[in-house]
Design an enzyme around this catalytic site. Structure first.
Site, PDB file in Angstrom:
ATOM      1  N   SER A  20      16.683  14.433  -9.406  1.00  0.00           N
ATOM      2  CA  SER A  20      15.909  13.214  -9.636  1.00  0.00           C
ATOM      3  C   SER A  20      15.107  13.323 -10.919  1.00  0.00           C
ATOM      4  O   SER A  20      14.672  14.420 -11.303  1.00  0.00           O
ATOM      5  CB  SER A  20      14.956  13.014  -8.456  1.00  0.00           C
ATOM      6  OG  SER A  20      14.007  12.027  -8.750  1.00  0.00           O
ATOM      7  N   TYR A  64       8.633  16.501  -1.670  1.00  0.00           N
ATOM      8  CA  TYR A  64       9.962  15.956  -1.953  1.00  0.00           C
ATOM      9  C   TYR A  64      10.384  16.325  -3.385  1.00  0.00           C
ATOM     10  O   TYR A  64      11.475  16.860  -3.613  1.00  0.00           O
ATOM     11  CB  TYR A  64       9.974  14.419  -1.782  1.00  0.00           C
ATOM     12  CG  TYR A  64      11.120  13.774  -2.521  1.00  0.00           C
ATOM     13  CD1 TYR A  64      12.415  13.817  -2.015  1.00  0.00           C
ATOM     14  CD2 TYR A  64      10.915  13.168  -3.771  1.00  0.00           C
ATOM     15  CE1 TYR A  64      13.474  13.277  -2.725  1.00  0.00           C
ATOM     16  CE2 TYR A  64      11.974  12.626  -4.488  1.00  0.00           C
ATOM     17  CZ  TYR A  64      13.245  12.685  -3.959  1.00  0.00           C
ATOM     18  OH  TYR A  64      14.289  12.166  -4.675  1.00  0.00           O
ATOM     19  N   LYS A  86      13.531  19.000  -5.114  1.00  0.00           N
ATOM     20  CA  LYS A  86      14.524  18.744  -6.175  1.00  0.00           C
ATOM     21  C   LYS A  86      14.408  19.820  -7.258  1.00  0.00           C
ATOM     22  O   LYS A  86      15.405  20.354  -7.745  1.00  0.00           O
ATOM     23  CB  LYS A  86      14.327  17.342  -6.763  1.00  0.00           C
ATOM     24  CG  LYS A  86      14.626  16.225  -5.777  1.00  0.00           C
ATOM     25  CD  LYS A  86      16.073  16.286  -5.271  1.00  0.00           C
ATOM     26  CE  LYS A  86      16.379  15.287  -4.192  1.00  0.00           C
ATOM     27  NZ  LYS A  86      17.664  15.522  -3.527  1.00  0.00           N
TER      28      LYS A  86
HETATM   29  C1  UD1 Z   1      10.328   6.784  -6.058  1.00  0.00           C
HETATM   30  C2  UD1 Z   1       9.822   8.173  -5.922  1.00  0.00           C
HETATM   31  C3  UD1 Z   1      10.786   9.101  -6.604  1.00  0.00           C
HETATM   32  C4  UD1 Z   1      12.138   8.986  -5.952  1.00  0.00           C
HETATM   33  C5  UD1 Z   1      12.594   7.536  -6.018  1.00  0.00           C
HETATM   34  C6  UD1 Z   1      13.849   7.372  -5.202  1.00  0.00           C
HETATM   35  C7  UD1 Z   1       7.382   7.942  -5.792  1.00  0.00           C
HETATM   36  C8  UD1 Z   1       6.088   8.222  -6.460  1.00  0.00           C
HETATM   37  N1  UD1 Z   1       8.482   8.272  -6.469  1.00  0.00           N
HETATM   38  O1  UD1 Z   1      10.372   6.454  -7.443  1.00  0.00           O
HETATM   39  O2  UD1 Z   1      10.325  10.437  -6.495  1.00  0.00           O
HETATM   40  O3  UD1 Z   1      13.066   9.802  -6.614  1.00  0.00           O
HETATM   41  O4  UD1 Z   1      11.604   6.662  -5.470  1.00  0.00           O
HETATM   42  O5  UD1 Z   1      14.331   6.075  -5.310  1.00  0.00           O
HETATM   43  O6  UD1 Z   1       7.414   7.449  -4.686  1.00  0.00           O
HETATM   44  N2  UD1 Z   1       6.451  -0.840  -6.727  1.00  0.00           N
HETATM   45  C9  UD1 Z   1       5.632  -1.937  -6.479  1.00  0.00           C
HETATM   46  N3  UD1 Z   1       5.594  -2.445  -5.211  1.00  0.00           N
HETATM   47  C10 UD1 Z   1       6.331  -1.923  -4.185  1.00  0.00           C
HETATM   48  C11 UD1 Z   1       7.164  -0.809  -4.437  1.00  0.00           C
HETATM   49  C12 UD1 Z   1       7.194  -0.301  -5.722  1.00  0.00           C
HETATM   50  O7  UD1 Z   1       4.956  -2.435  -7.383  1.00  0.00           O
HETATM   51  O8  UD1 Z   1       6.227  -2.430  -3.051  1.00  0.00           O
HETATM   52  C13 UD1 Z   1       6.519  -0.291  -8.084  1.00  0.00           C
HETATM   53  C14 UD1 Z   1       6.116   1.163  -8.196  1.00  0.00           C
HETATM   54  O9  UD1 Z   1       4.740   1.273  -8.404  1.00  0.00           O
HETATM   55  C15 UD1 Z   1       6.948   1.620  -9.382  1.00  0.00           C
HETATM   56  C16 UD1 Z   1       8.210   0.766  -9.310  1.00  0.00           C
HETATM   57  O10 UD1 Z   1       7.861  -0.347  -8.489  1.00  0.00           O
HETATM   58  O11 UD1 Z   1       6.292   1.320 -10.572  1.00  0.00           O
HETATM   59  C17 UD1 Z   1       9.378   1.496  -8.680  1.00  0.00           C
HETATM   60  O12 UD1 Z   1       8.963   2.040  -7.444  1.00  0.00           O
HETATM   61  P1  UD1 Z   1       9.973   2.779  -6.453  1.00  0.00           P
HETATM   62  O13 UD1 Z   1      11.157   1.915  -6.226  1.00  0.00           O
HETATM   63  O14 UD1 Z   1       9.195   3.224  -5.271  1.00  0.00           O
HETATM   64  O15 UD1 Z   1      10.492   4.015  -7.283  1.00  0.00           O
HETATM   65  P2  UD1 Z   1       9.650   5.199  -7.995  1.00  0.00           P
HETATM   66  O16 UD1 Z   1       8.245   5.208  -7.577  1.00  0.00           O
HETATM   67  O17 UD1 Z   1       9.928   5.116  -9.437  1.00  0.00           O
END
Ligand code: UD1
Length: 336
Positions: free
Chosen positions: A125, A150, A154
């Site tokens: 990842s 987690y 990795k």
């Molecule tokens: C997350 C994990 C990462 C993992 C990946 C798998 C964290 C901190 N990181 O990545 O380790 O490999 O998922 O897919 O959890 N967001 C919102 N609202 C929401 C959900 C997300 O604003 O309800 C934003 C988050 O703040 C982020 C972006 O959307 O900026 C992407 O979020 P997400 O899909 O959870 O992925 P990551 O956080 O990048």
């Protein structure tokens, strides 16, 4: 016909990769304990490809079962997806995560070594980079201390594999995924989050479907052009194809060293607001959303430099963000 073991082959990325493997003429054997998947995915894969993969339902923590599998099946390579992946849960249950993600990796590698299975692809990842000092992120960027158990599995996983390749004939590729989204064009397989989705796209599609009242955008005070965080969203079908290319590289012994890492992303960074607006545009659905506090542990921005994946693997993402969002929406509509 080369026989490939796909662990976690009924999961989100696993199932898409099984489809691509079968389309490319590989024979697939799946081990999946259904901890985060359902058996009907096997039928869906079969209906897409007209080939039923062999399926084994056991837990990779069962060392005896892993030994038995390798002694009774002659395989040519392993693609290892099976792992727990919820960041927040891993903070609550570190020992479960270390046992689940690390012991299983060790058992697989031990049996590969014992039975002379040479080719190994590992799901890593972009989380290993943390908040990278420079963007886009190249494979040479510093691997940072993990923010969660987690993430640590990795990072440690890569180290365990690297050390193993030094003392065995095993050759391995770790694919560092950026943010996998979307689903197969048939809308027969896709992401199936358990409970409230933690990841952005399933939350977006569930909100559009009326399952969730509104999307919380975590933070609009990031130092980015629109204040929301930036990620590299990669279509799961493109990602699945990267595994085939990496596997062939190992089978054909085209690898430069016995442990290689590649970034698998689109190469483009998109903010949360850009995702919302693109989703609204391609689906014609209006999304309810509000800005809330940043989510603990989230980074500002991450997107891949995909030069090495392109020059070395000959792989590049072909599908667009719009394709991915539309496919995710089509998939969501089948779940209602
Ligand atoms: C997350 C994990 C990462 C993992 C990946 C798998 C964290 C901190 N990181 O990545 O380790 O490999 O998922 O897919 O959890 N967001 C919102 N609202 C929401 C959900 C997300 O604003 O309800 C934003 C988050 O703040 C982020 C972006 O959307 O900026 C992407 O979020 P997400 O899909 O959870 O992925 P990551 O956080 O990048």
């Amino acid at each position: 016909m080369k026989k490939i073991l796909v662990t976690g082959g009924l999961g989100f990325i696993g199932s898409h990769t099984v489809v691509e493997l079968q389309n490319e003429g590989f024979e697939v054997l799946i081990i999946d304990n259904l901890s985060n998947s359902t058996l009907d995915v096997l039928d869906k894969i079969t209906s897409i490809t007209a080939i039923k993969p062999s399926y084994f339902n056991f837990d990779l923590k069962d060392k005896k079962a892993v030994q038995n599998f390798f002694s009774t099946n002659k395989i040519d390579g392993v693609i290892h997806f099976a792992a727990s992946k919820a960041v927040g849960e891993s903070v609550e249950k570190p020992l479960e995560y270390y046992e689940n993600n690390i012991s299983t990796l060790i058992y697989l590698l031990q049996e590969m070594k014992a039975t002379n299975v040479l080719n190994f692809i590992f799901s890593s990842s972009c989380t290993v980079y943390g908040q990278a000092d420079e963007l886009p992120i190249t494979e040479n960027a510093t691997v940072k201390p993990a923010e969660s158990p987690y993430g640590n599995t990795k990072k440690m996983g890569e180290e365990i594999i690297k050390d193993t390749t030094k003392v065995s004939n095993i050759r391995a590729i770790a694919l560092r995924y950026f943010n996998p989204i979307g689903s197969h064009e048939s809308a027969k397989i896709g992401e199936l989050p358990i409970g409230t989705p933690q990841n952005l796209i399933p939350f977006v599609t569930q909100t559009a479907a009326g399952i969730r009242k509104e999307l919380s955008v975590f933070g609009n005070d990031y130092p980015t052009p629109d204040g929301t965080a930036i990620r590299d969203y990669i279509h799961v079908v493109d990602l699945a194809q990267a595994h085939i290319v990496a596997l062939k590289r190992l089978i054909d012994a085209k690898n430069n060293s016995n442990f290689e890492v590649f970034n698998i992303g689109s190469g483009t960074g998109n903010s949360v607001l850009e995702i919302i607006h693109s989703f609204e545009k391609v689906t014609g659905k209006k999304l309810n959303y509000k800005f809330v506090e940043r989510r603990l542990g989230d980074i500002t921005a991450a997107y891949a430099d995909t030069t090495i994946a392109k020059t070395e693997l000959g792989w590049t993402a072909k599908l667009s963000l719009d394709d991915a969002l539309l496919s995710a929406w089509k998939w969501q509509q089948t779940l209602k």
